[in-house]
Design a protein around this motif. Structure first.
Motif, PDB file in Angstrom:
ATOM      1  N   LYS A  10       0.797  -1.207   0.000  1.00  0.00           N
ATOM      2  CA  LYS A  10       0.000   0.000   0.000  1.00  0.00           C
ATOM      3  C   LYS A  10       0.845   1.279   0.000  1.00  0.00           C
ATOM      4  N   VAL A  11       2.021   1.203   0.603  1.00  0.00           N
ATOM      5  CA  VAL A  11       2.847   2.390   0.740  1.00  0.00           C
ATOM      6  C   VAL A  11       4.213   2.162   0.118  1.00  0.00           C
ATOM      7  N   LYS A  12       4.639   3.098  -0.703  1.00  0.00           N
ATOM      8  CA  LYS A  12       5.967   2.976  -1.311  1.00  0.00           C
ATOM      9  C   LYS A  12       7.052   3.057  -0.241  1.00  0.00           C
ATOM     10  N   GLU A  13       8.215   2.541  -0.569  1.00  0.00           N
ATOM     11  CA  GLU A  13       9.332   2.611   0.370  1.00  0.00           C
ATOM     12  C   GLU A  13       9.632   4.073   0.683  1.00  0.00           C
ATOM     13  N   ILE A  14       9.891   4.338   1.973  1.00  0.00           N
ATOM     14  CA  ILE A  14      10.163   5.708   2.397  1.00  0.00           C
ATOM     15  C   ILE A  14      11.465   6.198   1.772  1.00  0.00           C
ATOM     16  N   LYS A  15      11.363   7.323   1.078  1.00  0.00           N
ATOM     17  CA  LYS A  15      12.533   7.866   0.386  1.00  0.00           C
ATOM     18  C   LYS A  15      13.294   8.816   1.304  1.00  0.00           C
ATOM     19  N   SER A  16      14.616   8.773   1.185  1.00  0.00           N
ATOM     20  CA  SER A  16      15.472   9.687   1.939  1.00  0.00           C
ATOM     21  C   SER A  16      15.530  11.009   1.185  1.00  0.00           C
TER      22      SER A  16
END
Length: 653
Positions: free
Chosen positions: A142-148
């Motif tokens: 549901k949620v994309k990987e958290i981007k830095s």
């Protein structure tokens, strides 16, 4: 007492234990399940029953409340009058391509929090904990990987300000936030429709004809309001008084998530405390005045902060931060109840509803929120609902839901009254004349004051009246609404209502998180430190071996425990005592009684305490007495086992 480790909390580890030990499980699981619906297993049922029993004793018995049990089926007309048909809704948005549905406020919150986490990673301020990483994997569909990605300081401050006020935004405002911050489907980047209202009630038909429309109740409160007159009579017409109800409620959640925290069928416990609007003091407030609570007032939230203020409930009421002492009394009593059943006081706060979040009729409203790995969760609401509920039902049914009080001396009062010009009124409204007249004469003083102001300003007003399809225009030629002085010997008033409302399932889950930890030196061994009062089973009875010589004493101890009504479980399996204890530590069992071969000789047994694993030895009678006092009489391990002999054992290995 506890020997808890500093191992980081792991939600997956807890949830695996809860499901493996069948505290609860998804309903209809072998058919694929239905989101938002859960079944409680034996330990979950026992825990829930114990919490409800504690709630009854803490509130209904100690406060002399009147308990009612009302039907879960509610006619459309009742919930139309209460405002649920028109306003009991959340905001949802739909993916234009996939059709996936999101709850708008949760989506905005989730996306902004993910961006703030990405900013922290980019700044090197923090790394994800094991728990956050596990949660991210769980939500990867549901949620994309958290981007830095590093954000401007102003943007960070703006996001934090939005998150502090997330509960107060309207649908239009949520839509504007989604456009402003370019919020899309987190999984696909697909565009989303603007938020629309979705009514959360389950609709049904009562009877075979299908003509009587109804709903499964979204709360237990309406039955208490509708029975007010009967309750007042039962209470010998004495005020103030409180009613209470415990039962299932239903809400058709848009996107159920977070296990027991957001479900479609749940147990509620609600109180309606009816009080004189001119005197909202509480006779027992001094008993709780010095209790210190952690407050998050509306002014703090509206400034974009979430820093709590610690002060006594007496100081909060005296300063006006909490509206009145009856509301304050219940906030303190809620606090004491939550601590009694296992809530961690350092992870409990009372958050005040913000100005744009508070119901228009409410004088004040506070939520008891509990901190979990999912964030701060509203578990108890406590609102001063003024006279709204009784007033609207009285106006709709033409029943007087009021209190009559003999005055010591006659008083002169001013009230708005309606004078109808019958000669003009009948010909004007024809077949609707009776309906319009009844509607006018059943209006509240506040409504009449507003209509009088409209007549003075515009010479007319245009009300919407149920049962009348055409537009109604009432002019100053048809009616007069004026204040009239009258001498009264009896005072009539509509009580105000203070309403504490408890979500039992949410509280249970929060207690799981607050009381779960891992054994020192054996991190794979999970422990649920449930208070003895609410633990599903109080005692694990453990014979050292399956030798038949021990069986008569197992039966004797079992008989003692049954006589004292202490729930227990016998584990005479071939597993080691350490493993047997470990299995029951997961279930939250606070005590263990070991029967060994010395017991056969002198009828002494060993008592083990779950959290510290301390053990003492004594007679069956003394051990059972200690368990009973600690569990039911607010005793303590140190005090109630002082007469027992300390015992060293390697049975927990």
């Amino acid at each position: 007492m506890s020997s808890r480790t500093t191992v980081p909390f792991n939600r997956d580890s807890l949830e695996q234990i809860l499901k493996r030990r069948f505290f609860y499980a998804p309903a209809f699981e072998i058919y694929g399940g239905v989101s938002g619906l859960y079944d409680y297993g034996p330990p979950g049922c026992a825990l829930q029953a114990n919490i409800v029993d504690t709630w009854r004793k803490h509130f209904i018995l100690q406060e002399d409340m009147l308990e009612v049990d009302c039907t879960m089926l509610t006619p459309h007309e009742v919930l139309k009058t209460s405002g649920h048909v028109d306003k009991f809704a959340d905001w949802m948005c739909r993916d234009l391509k996939t059709g996936e549905i999101f709850r708008a406020d949760h989506l905005v919150e989730e996306v902004l929090e993910a961006r703030l986490k990405g900013d922290k990673i980019a700044r090197g301020k923090s790394a994800e904990t094991e728990e956050e990483d596990a949660d991210k994997k769980k939500r990867k569909k549901k949620v994309k990987e958290i981007k830095s990605v590093k954000l401007d300081d102003a943007v960070v401050a703006e996001y934090e300000n939005v998150l502090a006020q997330i509960d107060g935004f309207s649908g239009k405002e949520l839509g504007e936030l989604m456009v402003k911050y370019d919020i899309k489907n987190p999984a696909t980047d697909g565009p989303l429709e603007p938020p629309i209202e979705f009514n959360l009630m389950f609709e049904t038909a009562i009877g075979p004809s299908g003509q009587l429309k109804g709903y499964l109740r979204p709360e237990t409160a309406q039955g208490q309001f509708l029975n007010f007159s009967k309750l007042l009579e039962y209470n010998n017409e004495k005020m103030p008084f409180a009613s209470a109800s415990i039962g299932k409620s239903f809400r058709n959640e848009i996107s159920p998530r977070a296990g027991l925290l957001r479900v479609r069928e749940f147990l509620m416990a609600e109180i309606e405390h009816f009080v004189d609007p001119e005197d909202k003091s509480h006779s027992r407030f001094d008993e709780v005045r010095d209790i210190k609570l952690r407050f998050l007032p509306k002014e703090v939230q509206e400034s974009g902060s979430n820093v709590v203020i610690e002060k006594t409930i007496g100081e909060a009421v005296d300063s006006g931060m909490v509206d009145n002492s009856t509301l304050g009394y219940f906030l303190a009593r809620i606090y004491l109840f939550l601590l009694k059943i296992g809530v961690d006081s350092s992870r409990l706060r009372f958050r005040q509803h913000m100005s744009n979040e508070m119901a228009h009729y409410a004088s004040d409203c506070w939520d008891a929120e509990l901190q979990t790995s999912y964030g701060w969760i509203e578990c108890v609401g406590c609102a001063d609902r003024s006279a709204y509920d009784l007033s609207v039902h009285a106006a709709r049914t033409n029943e007087k839901l009021i209190v009559r009080e003999q005055l010591p001396e006659p008083v002169t009062v001013e009230k708005f009254e309606v004078e109808i010009s019958k000669k003009k009124f009948g010909p004007k409204f024809r077949k609707n004349a009776g309906v319009v007249e009844k509607w006018l004469l059943s209006r509240t003083q506040c409504e009449l004051e507003d209509f009088a102001a409209e007549l003075a300003k515009n010479g007319k007003f245009n009300p919407k009246i149920d049962g009348v399809s055409e537009e109604i225009e009432i002019t100053d030629e048809l009616v007069k609404i004026e204040k009239v002085k009258r001498t009264e010997h009896i005072r009539e008033f509509t009580p105000n209502v203070i309403e504490p409302s408890f979500g039992i399932g949410r509280i249970i889950y929060c207690i799981f998180e607050h009381q779960f930890w891992n054994r020192a030196g054996a991190e794979e061994r999970g422990v649920l430190s449930l208070p003895p009062l609410v633990a599903p089973t109080k005692v694990l009875l453990v014979p050292l071996s399956s030798n038949q010589d021990l069986q008569p004493l197992v039966k004797k101890v079992s008989s003692y425990l049954r006589k004292e009504q202490i729930p227990f479980k016998v584990d005479d399996s071939s597993a080691s005592i350490g493993k047997r204890y470990a299995r029951n530590d997961e279930l939250g069992t606070p005590f263990g009684i070991t029967i060994d071969f010395d017991s056969v000789n002198d009828e002494s047994v060993t008592l083990r305490e779950r959290d510290s694993t301390k053990q003492v030895r004594g007679s069956i009678d003394d051990v059972v007495k200690a368990i009973k006092n600690i569990t039911y009489n607010e005793g303590s391990w140190d005090k109630d086992t002082a007469n027992l002999t300390p015992f060293e054992s390697s049975s927990d290995a």
